[in-house]
Design a protein around this motif. Sequence first.
Motif, PDB file in Angstrom:
ATOM      1  N   LEU A   1       0.849  -1.187   0.000  1.00 24.36           N
ATOM      2  CA  LEU A   1       0.000   0.000   0.000  1.00 24.36           C
ATOM      3  C   LEU A   1       0.883   1.235   0.000  1.00 24.36           C
ATOM      4  CD1 LEU A   1      -2.571  -1.042   2.762  1.00 24.36           C
ATOM      5  CD2 LEU A   1      -2.809  -1.281   0.277  1.00 24.36           C
ATOM      6  N   VAL A   2       0.561   2.184  -0.870  1.00 25.09           N
ATOM      7  CA  VAL A   2       1.290   3.441  -0.910  1.00 25.09           C
ATOM      8  C   VAL A   2       0.360   4.520  -0.381  1.00 25.09           C
ATOM      9  CG1 VAL A   2       2.523   5.104  -2.344  1.00 25.09           C
ATOM     10  CG2 VAL A   2       2.614   2.669  -2.910  1.00 25.09           C
ATOM     11  N   MET A   3       0.793   5.181   0.685  1.00 25.91           N
ATOM     12  CA  MET A   3      -0.018   6.227   1.307  1.00 25.91           C
ATOM     13  C   MET A   3       0.716   7.556   1.190  1.00 25.91           C
ATOM     14  SD  MET A   3      -1.379   4.217   4.607  1.00 25.91           S
ATOM     15  CE  MET A   3      -1.716   2.478   4.518  1.00 25.91           C
ATOM     16  N   ARG A   4      -0.018   8.556   0.764  1.00 28.75           N
ATOM     17  CA  ARG A   4       0.562   9.894   0.581  1.00 28.75           C
ATOM     18  C   ARG A   4      -0.133  10.864   1.523  1.00 28.75           C
ATOM     19  NH1 ARG A   4       1.021  11.009  -5.333  1.00 28.75           N
ATOM     20  NH2 ARG A   4       2.771   9.578  -5.033  1.00 28.75           N
ATOM     21  N   ALA A   5       0.671  11.615   2.253  1.00 22.90           N
ATOM     22  CA  ALA A   5       0.136  12.590   3.207  1.00 22.90           C
ATOM     23  C   ALA A   5      -0.628  13.684   2.474  1.00 22.90           C
ATOM     24  CB  ALA A   5       1.278  13.204   4.017  1.00 22.90           C
ATOM     25  N   ARG A   6      -1.719  14.089   3.070  1.00 16.03           N
ATOM     26  CA  ARG A   6      -2.484  15.208   2.531  1.00 16.03           C
ATOM     27  C   ARG A   6      -1.759  16.514   2.844  1.00 16.03           C
ATOM     28  NH1 ARG A   6      -7.595  13.823   0.797  1.00 16.03           N
ATOM     29  NH2 ARG A   6      -8.448  11.869   1.605  1.00 16.03           N
ATOM     30  N   LYS A   7      -2.248  17.574   2.222  1.00 16.02           N
ATOM     31  CA  LYS A   7      -1.722  18.914   2.475  1.00 16.02           C
ATOM     32  C   LYS A   7      -1.798  19.201   3.979  1.00 16.02           C
ATOM     33  CE  LYS A   7      -2.531  23.503   0.532  1.00 16.02           C
ATOM     34  NZ  LYS A   7      -3.449  24.272  -0.299  1.00 16.02           N
ATOM     35  N   ASP A   8      -0.819  19.902   4.490  1.00 11.05           N
ATOM     36  CA  ASP A   8      -0.733  20.260   5.907  1.00 11.05           C
ATOM     37  C   ASP A   8      -0.468  19.069   6.829  1.00 11.05           C
ATOM     38  OD1 ASP A   8      -1.129  22.941   5.294  1.00 11.05           O
ATOM     39  OD2 ASP A   8      -3.297  22.779   5.496  1.00 11.05           O
ATOM     40  N   ILE A   9       0.056  17.988   6.252  1.00 15.00           N
ATOM     41  CA  ILE A   9       0.471  16.845   7.057  1.00 15.00           C
ATOM     42  C   ILE A   9       1.939  16.577   6.733  1.00 15.00           C
ATOM     43  CG2 ILE A   9       0.167  14.379   7.530  1.00 15.00           C
ATOM     44  CD1 ILE A   9      -2.178  16.096   8.531  1.00 15.00           C
ATOM     45  N   GLU A  10       2.756  16.557   7.749  1.00 11.21           N
ATOM     46  CA  GLU A  10       4.176  16.254   7.592  1.00 11.21           C
ATOM     47  C   GLU A  10       4.314  14.774   7.211  1.00 11.21           C
ATOM     48  OE1 GLU A  10       8.118  17.115   7.537  1.00 11.21           O
ATOM     49  OE2 GLU A  10       6.609  18.623   8.100  1.00 11.21           O
ATOM     50  N   THR A  11       5.024  14.479   6.127  1.00 14.37           N
ATOM     51  CA  THR A  11       5.138  13.090   5.653  1.00 14.37           C
ATOM     52  C   THR A  11       5.759  12.176   6.712  1.00 14.37           C
ATOM     53  OG1 THR A  11       7.226  13.548   4.531  1.00 14.37           O
ATOM     54  CG2 THR A  11       5.236  13.713   3.220  1.00 14.37           C
ATOM     55  N   SER A  12       6.754  12.671   7.415  1.00  8.45           N
ATOM     56  CA  SER A  12       7.374  11.854   8.463  1.00  8.45           C
ATOM     57  C   SER A  12       6.411  11.615   9.621  1.00  8.45           C
ATOM     58  CB  SER A  12       8.650  12.516   8.976  1.00  8.45           C
ATOM     59  OG  SER A  12       9.628  12.517   7.969  1.00  8.45           O
ATOM     60  N   PHE A  13       5.516  12.567   9.880  1.00  7.96           N
ATOM     61  CA  PHE A  13       4.506  12.379  10.923  1.00  7.96           C
ATOM     62  C   PHE A  13       3.589  11.216  10.544  1.00  7.96           C
ATOM     63  CE2 PHE A  13       0.290  13.289  12.754  1.00  7.96           C
ATOM     64  CZ  PHE A  13       0.616  13.279  14.099  1.00  7.96           C
ATOM     65  N   LEU A  14       3.162  11.177   9.276  1.00  9.10           N
ATOM     66  CA  LEU A  14       2.335  10.062   8.798  1.00  9.10           C
ATOM     67  C   LEU A  14       3.082   8.751   9.004  1.00  9.10           C
ATOM     68  CD1 LEU A  14      -0.108   8.819   7.320  1.00  9.10           C
ATOM     69  CD2 LEU A  14       1.053   9.372   5.162  1.00  9.10           C
ATOM     70  N   TYR A  15       4.362   8.725   8.644  1.00 10.04           N
ATOM     71  CA  TYR A  15       5.165   7.524   8.807  1.00 10.04           C
ATOM     72  C   TYR A  15       5.196   7.074  10.272  1.00 10.04           C
ATOM     73  CZ  TYR A  15       9.261   4.590   9.409  1.00 10.04           C
ATOM     74  OH  TYR A  15      10.099   3.575   9.777  1.00 10.04           O
ATOM     75  N   TYR A  16       5.445   8.007  11.182  1.00  8.49           N
ATOM     76  CA  TYR A  16       5.533   7.640  12.594  1.00  8.49           C
ATOM     77  C   TYR A  16       4.181   7.160  13.135  1.00  8.49           C
ATOM     78  CZ  TYR A  16      10.336   9.285  12.959  1.00  8.49           C
ATOM     79  OH  TYR A  16      11.688   9.440  12.807  1.00  8.49           O
ATOM     80  N   VAL A  17       3.099   7.771  12.704  1.00  7.70           N
ATOM     81  CA  VAL A  17       1.765   7.318  13.131  1.00  7.70           C
ATOM     82  C   VAL A  17       1.525   5.881  12.673  1.00  7.70           C
ATOM     83  CG1 VAL A  17      -0.717   7.631  12.712  1.00  7.70           C
ATOM     84  CG2 VAL A  17       0.700   9.598  13.311  1.00  7.70           C
ATOM     85  N   LEU A  18       1.904   5.588  11.412  1.00  4.94           N
ATOM     86  CA  LEU A  18       1.678   4.247  10.869  1.00  4.94           C
ATOM     87  C   LEU A  18       2.700   3.234  11.380  1.00  4.94           C
ATOM     88  CD1 LEU A  18       0.719   5.136   7.192  1.00  4.94           C
ATOM     89  CD2 LEU A  18      -0.797   4.579   9.111  1.00  4.94           C
ATOM     90  N   SER A  19       3.789   3.699  11.958  1.00  3.47           N
ATOM     91  CA  SER A  19       4.802   2.796  12.513  1.00  3.47           C
ATOM     92  C   SER A  19       4.429   2.270  13.893  1.00  3.47           C
ATOM     93  CB  SER A  19       6.154   3.511  12.614  1.00  3.47           C
ATOM     94  OG  SER A  19       6.671   3.774  11.345  1.00  3.47           O
ATOM     95  N   GLU A  20       3.400   2.825  14.483  1.00  2.00           N
ATOM     96  CA  GLU A  20       2.993   2.381  15.811  1.00  2.00           C
ATOM     97  C   GLU A  20       2.494   0.932  15.764  1.00  2.00           C
ATOM     98  OE1 GLU A  20       0.086   5.069  17.390  1.00  2.00           O
ATOM     99  OE2 GLU A  20       1.460   6.761  17.361  1.00  2.00           O
ATOM    100  N   ASP A  21       2.818   0.166  16.787  1.00  2.00           N
ATOM    101  CA  ASP A  21       2.349  -1.220  16.865  1.00  2.00           C
ATOM    102  C   ASP A  21       0.829  -1.298  16.809  1.00  2.00           C
ATOM    103  OD1 ASP A  21       4.914  -2.222  16.936  1.00  2.00           O
ATOM    104  OD2 ASP A  21       4.937  -2.513  19.113  1.00  2.00           O
ATOM    105  N   ASP A  22       0.150  -0.304  17.376  1.00  2.00           N
ATOM    106  CA  ASP A  22      -1.317  -0.289  17.344  1.00  2.00           C
ATOM    107  C   ASP A  22      -1.849  -0.353  15.920  1.00  2.00           C
ATOM    108  OD1 ASP A  22      -1.463  -0.155  20.088  1.00  2.00           O
ATOM    109  OD2 ASP A  22      -1.937   1.983  20.163  1.00  2.00           O
TER     110      ASP A  22
END
Length: 167
Positions: free
Chosen positions: A85-106
């Motif tokens: 799956l390729v996920m792209r951050a929307r406007k006003d979302i830091e790409t690394s922030f998206l990565y860290y959110v999705l990296s959570e075990d949850d």
Amino acid sequence: MKSDLSTICTYVTDKITVDKLTVDNYISTENMLPNKCGVVKASSLPQVKQVTHYKKGDVLVSNIRPYFKKIWLATNEGGCSNDVLVMRARKDIETSFLYYVLSEDDFFEYSTVTGKGTKMPRGDKTAIMKYQVPIIALEEQRKIVGLLNKLDKKININKEINDNLAA
């Protein structure tokens, strides 16, 4: 405050022809490393004409056996198999922030629980976009990313030291 993942990112469906790819920029579940350890060079290219086109800053997540926790923040442009799956951050979302959110075990636990199949379970793309994520102002996202980047760099230095000691 929390909201659906779909409020901060979208799935990428753009395509790229395989003849524009190399083993260095083709990603499949085989060359994604488990436990959030990134990717390695692919062993070969697929025998299809087109694959999903990712860009630098996109977040790639293996959609097969999500419990393996295969995720990568793209450092280049390339293509990937349909099982990624390729996920792209929307406007006003830091790409690394998206990565860290999705990296959570949850996130991986959620993908596993809501997935389909038993032998080769796959994440349910619709359910994944309903995963609850924190809604945080862009400036706060940048602060969080800055802190987590520093921790990641320190962890990588420690891994290199351990690898050198083991050698």
